[in-house]
Scaffold this motif. Structure first.
Motif, PDB file in Angstrom:
ATOM      1  N   LEU A 245      -9.630  10.127  14.546  1.00 48.30           N
ATOM      2  CA  LEU A 245     -10.072  10.342  13.180  1.00 48.30           C
ATOM      3  C   LEU A 245     -10.235   9.039  12.407  1.00 48.30           C
ATOM      4  N   ALA A 246     -11.007   9.139  11.327  1.00 40.69           N
ATOM      5  CA  ALA A 246     -11.011   8.125  10.273  1.00 40.69           C
ATOM      6  C   ALA A 246     -10.708   8.865   8.981  1.00 40.69           C
ATOM      7  N   LEU A 284     -18.589   2.346   4.572  1.00 41.03           N
ATOM      8  CA  LEU A 284     -18.764   1.535   3.373  1.00 41.03           C
ATOM      9  C   LEU A 284     -18.020   2.145   2.189  1.00 41.03           C
ATOM     10  N   ILE A 285     -18.127   3.456   2.039  1.00 35.88           N
ATOM     11  CA  ILE A 285     -17.413   4.137   0.948  1.00 35.88           C
ATOM     12  C   ILE A 285     -15.907   3.973   1.130  1.00 35.88           C
ATOM     13  N   CYS A 286     -15.452   4.057   2.384  1.00 33.97           N
ATOM     14  CA  CYS A 286     -14.030   3.871   2.677  1.00 33.97           C
ATOM     15  C   CYS A 286     -13.566   2.476   2.245  1.00 33.97           C
ATOM     16  N   LYS A 287     -14.328   1.449   2.608  1.00 34.99           N
ATOM     17  CA  LYS A 287     -13.943   0.078   2.262  1.00 34.99           C
ATOM     18  C   LYS A 287     -13.844  -0.120   0.755  1.00 34.99           C
ATOM     19  N   SER A 295      -6.239   0.642   7.194  1.00 37.84           N
ATOM     20  CA  SER A 295      -7.403   1.192   7.897  1.00 37.84           C
ATOM     21  C   SER A 295      -8.727   0.963   7.176  1.00 37.84           C
ATOM     22  N   LYS A 296      -8.709   0.635   5.891  1.00 41.67           N
ATOM     23  CA  LYS A 296      -9.961   0.554   5.139  1.00 41.67           C
ATOM     24  C   LYS A 296     -10.884  -0.533   5.676  1.00 41.67           C
ATOM     25  N   GLY A 297     -10.302  -1.628   6.185  1.00 41.73           N
ATOM     26  CA  GLY A 297     -11.126  -2.696   6.747  1.00 41.73           C
ATOM     27  C   GLY A 297     -11.866  -2.279   8.000  1.00 41.73           C
ATOM     28  N   ARG A 298     -11.381  -1.213   8.665  1.00 42.36           N
ATOM     29  CA  ARG A 298     -12.032  -0.680   9.869  1.00 42.36           C
ATOM     30  C   ARG A 298     -12.853   0.563   9.538  1.00 42.36           C
ATOM     31  N   GLY A 299     -13.160   0.750   8.274  1.00 43.66           N
ATOM     32  CA  GLY A 299     -13.906   1.945   7.888  1.00 43.66           C
ATOM     33  C   GLY A 299     -13.073   3.197   7.954  1.00 43.66           C
TER      34      GLY A 299
END
Length: 765
Positions: A245-246, A284-287, A295-299
């Motif tokens: 998951l992400a 991109l939205i995650c970052k 985890s945000k740096g990995r999307g």
């Protein structure tokens, strides 16, 4: 008479012929034996047999280390190796404490696979895999038993669970009884529901009960370390496999104030709208919006696989119902806050062969399963080692342990346990019990109630295991061979370290060697140069502006860390930015951060300095070197707002890199090969573009195969002898080679080498 003589003569001839035949056969056998030399290698007084040589030779032959053209090289290296072993034996390396510690440690590690019941282990592994094929939705009712229960505690708990079972059998609903009587606070409110589980997640006794039931079935009373259970199976389904998951996280504690809860929900709903609009990717939205710094740096990618039983029942249903890769969920409230998940990958249950090692590790760390394996093993080795427990002594030992003794009672010397030729007395057993009780008292803070019979089983097992370990070399040839290899390898490495590596690291020895061999260490003519290649003139111009001199400015961005007016403590919620700063520097060793301190015009002049110090101290405590931190005081020169003055109380960041490669990545992020750049010291023949121009300080721009190329030679260094510090690594290698040559020459003098080449060549064919 004549006939008798003739008969005697005939007999004599036959006897003589048979004697001659016997002598010829004996000579042939003897000659054959002479041809097969028993010891074709002699090193001083050490003799190496043909069998030993062939064993070593075949191992390398089978590994393809030996070819037809390097057999003599192998022989030479083999002799050198054996000479060093002879030197190690003479130096009594094996008697040193360090060697013995390593040897015993390795032996203990190597012995582990020989000291378990592999057949029983395999049975449990296969059982676990067969159970993994199904997930069972269960509920349970628990009546707890104290950690060190008395007989009365245990009886009271049993009577309570038995009364509940009676009510179940009378037709009362399981979930109602769980809510009313279960002592598992988490599941009782849900009617005892534990969701879907599978093998290797419950205590083994409980798992056995679960996998012995069909849908609707209720187990008999089950005892575990926690207490007494009744288990019901509500549903069964095939194993759903695993998913990757992400996620995007808006963090909010469960017990946060209502206004904060509403604000968090609004933020996640805004994120959902961005995702539904589809203009930007999930990554991109995650970052931009996720509050998970890891985890945000990995999307948002979560770096593990999840089985359904790893998740809460609510998450199981929502996440495993996603069918297509790339689909996302609606916002889900969890203990972390609000989350939106994206399905990255989904796999069914792996085959037995793929999962066997993973399951084996789980089995070997499960206390109940490992106890079964150990008991099965001990049963076998007790028989193999002829363990005898003397029944008369056992009866006396168990009856009289609790009695007062003066120490000279006759029965203390009675043999209690016999293993082969060794025996242990009742006194030995009592000493063992007292030692175990002291250990348990120290570890637990109280003395658990353990029957003497349990201690006796442990006593016998310990001594049986010791005897078994001592006999491993005789029982298992493979174990003996591996221990021999370790013994020789460790001896070899320690003597080489003493004779070669340690002397080669002595600075005086290095200096002496360097003085003698200095002419061998010469630096050729070298050019300090920078070469930049771009796809267009504009790209080249933009790049040259950035790569004038290291460190190079990066386009990395990090939000400001804000402080309250007049304060040097970081504001609530800013700790994540602080953590992100550390992670960025930790992952990118070439990065340098410029930390600028700001203050509002109404604040004290010292606050910008103090705020910078907060971040600097944090980074240095985390292990970031001070050389990677630039401190800058902006004071009140660059205010962000004239109305909201709190925004001016901040620390901002700029990032630089010592590596030009990071600048290149910046240009190539959208289109690969937009920019190629390198810099360093070059010698002739290393870089064709440099070789094509005069070696002098200069700058040049040219077009090569449609690309714009900039070449700058900033320094020419003429040929010169290297300094000692520049040559040190080469000096150490050269010194080691010389030390080895001198040492081997001395060893061959001390331990003369004799080889039967005819026999050795025959063995190597």
């Amino acid at each position: 008479m004549r006939n008798f003589v003739a008969l005697k003569i005939g007999l004599s001839r036959r006897v003589i012929i048979n004697m001659i035949r016997g002598i010829i056969f004996f000579l042939l056998v003897s000659l054959t034996a002479v041809g097969q030399v028993e010891f074709p290698i002699t090193l001083g007084s050490k003799k190496i047999s043909s069998k030993s040589f062939v064993n070593d030779y075949r191992k390398l032959l089978e590994s393809d280390s030996i070819k037809a053209d390097n057999k003599q090289k192998f022989l030479s290296d083999y002799i050198d190796y054996q000479l060093k072993l002879v030197a190690a034996e003479e130096a009594k390396i094996a008697n040193t404490p360090g060697f013995q510690d390593e040897y015993q440690s390795f032996r203990k590690e190597l012995a582990s696979p020989y000291l378990i019941d592999n057949e029983k282990t395999e049975t449990l592994v296969r059982e676990a895999y067969s159970r993994l094929k199904f997930e069972k939705q269960i509920a349970h009712i628990l009546v707890k038993v104290p950690s060190n229960p008395s007989a009365a505690d245990t009886l009271l708990a049993y009577q309570k669970i038995n009364n509940i079972r009676t009510k179940l059998l009378a037709g009362e609903a399981f979930d109602a009884l769980a809510k009313k009587f279960s002592e598992d606070d988490l599941s009782a409110l849900k009617g005892g529901s534990l969701g879907f589980v599978t093998s290797l997640q419950l205590q083994y006794a409980l798992e056995n009960a679960v996998y012995g039931l069909e849908v609707g079935g209720v187990s008999p009373i089950v005892r575990t370390e926690t207490g007494y259970h009744l288990v019901k199976v509500n549903a069964i389904r095939p194993n759903q496999g695993k998913i990757r998951l992400a996620h995007i996280l808006v963090s909010i504690p469960v017990n946060a104030a209502t206004n904060l809860q509403v604000e968090a929900k609004n933020r996640i709903e805004q994120v959902q709208k961005y995702l539904e609009k589809g203009d930007d990717s999930f990554e991109l939205i995650c970052k931009n919006y996720s509050e998970d710094p890891y985890s945000k740096g990995r999307g948002g990618e979560l770096r593990r696989w999840y089985y359904s039983s790893d998740l809460s029942e609510e998450l199981q249903n929502q996440l495993f119902s996603i069918q297509r890769l790339g689909d996302v969920t609606i916002p889900i409230r969890t203990n972390l806050g609000w989350q939106i998940f994206k399905l990255l990958d989904k796999k069914p249950l792996l085959s037995y062969e793929e999962m066997a090692e993973y399951i084996r590790q789980k089995v070997m760390t499960d206390p109940e399963r490992i106890a079964m394996i150990r008991r099965s093993f001990m049963t076998r080795v007790r028989t193999e080692n002829q363990v005898v427990i003397v029944e008369a002594a056992k009866k006396i030992a168990l009856e009289r342990f609790a009695q007062d003794r003066v120490g000279d009672e006759y029965y203390l010397k009675m043999p209690l346990v016999q293993i082969g030729q060794k025996s242990w007395t009742v006194q030995d057993f009592y000493t063992f019990i007292i030692a175990q009780q002291k250990r348990k008292l120290k570890a637990l803070g109280y003395l658990p109630s353990v029957p003497e019979l349990v201690y006796l089983e442990e006593f016998v097992d310990n001594h049986t295991m010791t005897v078994e370990e001592q006999h491993l070399e005789t029982k298992y040839p493979a174990f003996q061979e591996q221990m021999k290899e370790f013994y020789e390898g460790s001896m070899f490495s320690k003597i080489v370290e003493r004779e070669i590596y340690e002397p080669s690291l002595d600075s005086l020895n290095q200096q002496k060697y360097f003085m003698v061999h200095a002419p061998e260490y010469t630096l050729p003519v070298r050019a300090q140069a920078k070469i930049v290649s771009a796809d267009t003139p504009k790209t080249l111009a933009d790049a040259l502006d950035l790569v004038k001199q290291a460190p190079y400015l990066m386009n990395k961005r990090l939000p400001d860390v804000t402080f309250g007016l007049g304060k040097v403590e970081i504001s609530d919620g800013m700790n994540k930015i602080q953590q992100e700063l550390f992670l960025l520097l930790a992952k990118n060793r070439d990065y340098i951060v410029e930390i600028s301190g700001h203050q509002d015009a109404s604040e004290s002049d010292s606050l910008s300095d103090a705020r910078v110090n907060v971040l600097v101290k944090y980074l240095m405590k985390k292990g970031i070197a001070s050389t990677r931190i630039i401190e800058k005081m902006e004071g009140s020169l660059k205010p962000l707002s004239k109305t909201d003055r709190v925004k001016n109380a901040r620390v901002s960041f700029r990032f630089f890199s010592q590596s030009m490669e990071d600048v290149v990545k910046r240009f190539n992020a959208v289109k690969p090969m937009t920019l190629v750049a390198e810099e360093g010291m070059y010698v002739k023949g290393q870089q064709p573009l440099l070789d094509s121009m005069p070696w002098e300080v200069s700058k040049k721009t040219l077009e090569v195969e449609g690309r714009q190329v900039y070449i700058e030679i900033s320094r020419i260094e003429p040929e010169r002898l290297k300094r000692f510090d520049e040559s040190r690594s080469s000096v150490i290698r050269g010194l080691q080679a010389q030390l080895e040559r001198d040492w081997l020459a001395a060893l061959k003098q001390k331990f003369p080498v004799q080889l039967d080449m005819e026999e050795l060549n025959r063995l190597m064919n």
